[in-house]
Design a protein around this motif. Structure first.
Motif, mmCIF file in Angstrom:
data_model
loop_
_atom_site.group_PDB
_atom_site.id
_atom_site.type_symbol
_atom_site.label_atom_id
_atom_site.label_comp_id
_atom_site.label_asym_id
_atom_site.label_seq_id
_atom_site.Cartn_x
_atom_site.Cartn_y
_atom_site.Cartn_z
ATOM 1 N N GLN A 1 0.861 -1.278 -0.073
ATOM 2 C CA GLN A 1 0.065 0.125 -0.161
ATOM 3 C C GLN A 1 0.793 1.319 0.244
ATOM 4 N N LYS A 2 2.144 1.055 0.462
ATOM 5 C CA LYS A 2 3.197 2.187 0.773
ATOM 6 C C LYS A 2 4.413 1.676 0.422
ATOM 7 N N GLY A 3 5.229 2.524 -0.294
ATOM 8 C CA GLY A 3 6.804 2.371 -0.420
ATOM 9 C C GLY A 3 7.165 1.758 -1.844
ATOM 10 N N GLU A 4 8.345 1.553 -2.008
ATOM 11 C CA GLU A 4 8.748 1.490 -3.392
ATOM 12 C C GLU A 4 9.660 0.055 -3.309
ATOM 13 N N VAL A 5 9.868 -0.757 -4.292
ATOM 14 C CA VAL A 5 10.669 -1.692 -4.720
ATOM 15 C C VAL A 5 11.297 -1.357 -5.669
ATOM 16 N N ARG A 6 12.783 -1.464 -5.481
ATOM 17 C CA ARG A 6 13.832 -1.327 -6.746
ATOM 18 C C ARG A 6 14.672 -2.231 -6.897
ATOM 19 N N LEU A 7 14.716 -2.951 -8.214
ATOM 20 C CA LEU A 7 15.630 -4.080 -8.420
ATOM 21 C C LEU A 7 16.579 -3.817 -9.434
ATOM 22 N N PHE A 8 17.849 -4.016 -9.198
ATOM 23 C CA PHE A 8 18.842 -3.924 -10.053
ATOM 24 C C PHE A 8 18.991 -2.541 -10.251
ATOM 25 N N GLY A 9 18.726 -1.592 -9.529
ATOM 26 C CA GLY A 9 18.710 -0.232 -9.590
ATOM 27 C C GLY A 9 17.528 0.749 -10.209
ATOM 28 N N THR A 10 16.594 -0.235 -10.580
ATOM 29 C CA THR A 10 15.366 0.136 -11.340
ATOM 30 C C THR A 10 14.274 0.346 -10.469
ATOM 31 N N LEU A 11 13.255 1.377 -10.582
ATOM 32 C CA LEU A 11 12.117 1.300 -9.849
ATOM 33 C C LEU A 11 11.171 0.290 -10.627
ATOM 34 N N SER A 12 10.756 -0.776 -9.795
ATOM 35 C CA SER A 12 9.838 -1.772 -10.216
ATOM 36 C C SER A 12 8.329 -1.414 -9.961
ATOM 37 N N ASP A 13 7.639 -0.699 -10.877
ATOM 38 C CA ASP A 13 6.427 -0.262 -10.566
ATOM 39 C C ASP A 13 5.310 -0.685 -11.673
ATOM 40 N N SER A 14 5.636 -1.795 -12.165
ATOM 41 C CA SER A 14 4.870 -2.593 -13.275
ATOM 42 C C SER A 14 5.235 -3.914 -13.283
ATOM 43 N N LYS A 15 4.149 -4.618 -13.559
ATOM 44 C CA LYS A 15 4.239 -6.171 -14.112
ATOM 45 C C LYS A 15 5.542 -6.592 -14.852
ATOM 46 N N LYS A 16 5.586 -5.586 -15.995
ATOM 47 C CA LYS A 16 6.787 -5.653 -16.772
ATOM 48 C C LYS A 16 8.332 -5.784 -16.303
ATOM 49 N N CYS A 17 8.438 -4.539 -15.242
ATOM 50 C CA CYS A 17 9.667 -4.521 -14.424
ATOM 51 C C CYS A 17 9.856 -5.787 -13.686
ATOM 52 N N PHE A 18 8.833 -6.203 -12.876
ATOM 53 C CA PHE A 18 9.081 -7.487 -12.163
ATOM 54 C C PHE A 18 9.472 -8.538 -12.826
ATOM 55 N N ASP A 19 8.609 -8.820 -14.140
ATOM 56 C CA ASP A 19 9.013 -9.879 -14.950
ATOM 57 C C ASP A 19 10.329 -9.877 -15.371
ATOM 58 N N GLU A 20 10.942 -8.716 -15.734
ATOM 59 C CA GLU A 20 12.293 -8.639 -16.203
ATOM 60 C C GLU A 20 13.249 -8.960 -15.130
ATOM 61 N N ALA A 21 13.182 -8.223 -14.048
ATOM 62 C CA ALA A 21 13.953 -8.599 -12.814
ATOM 63 C C ALA A 21 14.015 -9.724 -12.353
ATOM 64 N N ARG A 22 12.856 -10.544 -12.306
ATOM 65 C CA ARG A 22 12.802 -11.985 -11.826
ATOM 66 C C ARG A 22 13.590 -13.054 -12.653
ATOM 67 N N LEU A 23 13.961 -12.713 -13.899
ATOM 68 C CA LEU A 23 14.654 -13.442 -14.724
ATOM 69 C C LEU A 23 16.187 -13.410 -14.299
ATOM 70 N N LYS A 24 16.400 -12.496 -13.460
ATOM 71 C CA LYS A 24 18.022 -12.277 -12.875
ATOM 72 C C LYS A 24 17.773 -12.859 -11.594
ATOM 73 N N ILE A 25 16.842 -13.180 -10.917
ATOM 74 C CA ILE A 25 16.775 -13.745 -9.513
ATOM 75 C C ILE A 25 16.344 -15.024 -9.332
ATOM 76 N N GLY A 26 17.323 -15.942 -8.612
ATOM 77 C CA GLY A 26 17.278 -17.167 -8.525
ATOM 78 C C GLY A 26 16.421 -17.308 -7.233
ATOM 79 N N PHE A 27 15.129 -18.042 -7.148
ATOM 80 C CA PHE A 27 14.386 -18.043 -5.996
ATOM 81 C C PHE A 27 14.168 -19.319 -5.637
ATOM 82 N N LEU A 28 14.785 -19.686 -4.524
ATOM 83 C CA LEU A 28 14.128 -21.350 -4.131
ATOM 84 C C LEU A 28 13.339 -21.331 -2.939
ATOM 85 N N PHE A 29 12.193 -21.839 -3.547
ATOM 86 C CA PHE A 29 10.858 -21.863 -2.640
ATOM 87 C C PHE A 29 11.081 -22.634 -1.590
#
Ligand code: ADP
Ligand code: ADP
Length: 226
Positions: free
Chosen positions: A57-85
């Motif tokens: 509801q409040k605040g910012e997420v920045r991934l790899f130096g870029t403000l992640s404010d859309s689905k597209k930004c997150f989709d791109e950033a997630r390609l570089k993140i290895g997430f072990l659930f």
């Protein structure tokens, strides 16, 4: 710039108190951060936010130096993140270990040969050389966890996020996982309720409680780089 940055994040589920309150967090290149905290502290919520699965509801997420404010930004950033659930070892669905580990690189568009070579390399990195033709569901819990880690490493992420990686592991399997992580140099965020595991696999410890992060002490580093 940090690889992962959360700025002043506040999040509440519908009709609930804040799960996260003015939470800030940074992971810089080369940093290996451990996040420790009791059940309900907000760890999963924080991971969901930084992966773009829920929107604060409040605040910012920045991934790899870029403000992640859309689905597209997150989709791109997630390609570089290895997430072990936490339960990714239950999600090995291919007939062989090699198929499972090669799936990611194939998905990235590599040729069958290239994907196979990435997969073989990743398996050797987690100490499972020779497991290529094994059947994933017949492996031990510890071996499955390592295969799950290999599926991620095969995609050559820039950062690793491990969510409760010790769940269900025997003490021997934990030791094995520690050895492997100590030989991986990439930046990582490890979420765990096991302080000993965090001390062995990270060099900065943060404690989370009631939706806040408190800075912890720097832990002695026991890495033996190869
Ligand atoms: P942790 O991962 O540290 O155990 P969570 O992020 O799961 O903590 O939970 C943080 C807070 O948010 C807790 O009070 C939890 O009960 C609440 N919470 C988590 N998920 C939901 C949800 N889907 N609906 C409502 N409340 C939730
Ligand atoms: P983890 O062990 O990964 O932190 P949890 O066991 O805390 O996961 O939660 C499992 C799932 O249940 C998560 O998707 C979480 O969002 C949800 N959840 C957690 N607490 C609540 C709650 N109080 N109400 C509804 N859903 C919740």
């Amino acid at each position: 710039a940090p690889i992962i940055e959360l700025r002043d994040i506040t999040y509440h589920f519908p009709n609930r108190n804040n799960a996260l309150e003015n939470l800030s967090f940074s992971l810089f290149p080369g940093e290996q951060v451990g996040l420790f905290g009791p059940n309900g502290a907000g760890k999963s919520t924080m991971l969901h936010i930084l992966m773009g699965l829920i929107k604060p509801q409040k605040g910012e997420v920045r991934l790899f130096g870029t403000l992640s404010d859309s689905k597209k930004c997150f989709d791109e950033a997630r390609l570089k993140i290895g997430f072990l659930f936490q339960h990714s070892d239950d999600q090995l669905f291919c007939p062989t270990v090699l198929d499972d580990v090669a799936f990611g690189p194939l998905n990235q568009g590599l040729s069958a040969d290239e994907a196979k070579s990435k997969a073989t390399e990743a398996l050797s990195c987690v100490g499972l050389k020779g497991f290529e033709d094994r059947v994933p569901y017949r492996l031990s819990g510890g071996e499955k966890k390592l295969v799950a880690l290999a599926t991620i490493l095969a995609m050559e992420p820039e950062v690793l996020i491990l969510d409760e990686p010790t769940t269900g592991l025997s003490p021997e399997a934990k030791e094995r996982l520690i050895d492997i992580l100590q030989n991986l140099e990439m930046a990582r965020l490890v979420v765990s309720h096991e302080p000993d595991f965090l001390a062995a696999t990270t060099n900065k410890l943060l404690a989370m409680r009631n939706g806040h992060i408190r800075q912890g002490e720097l832990k002695p580093h026991t890495h033996t780089h190869v």
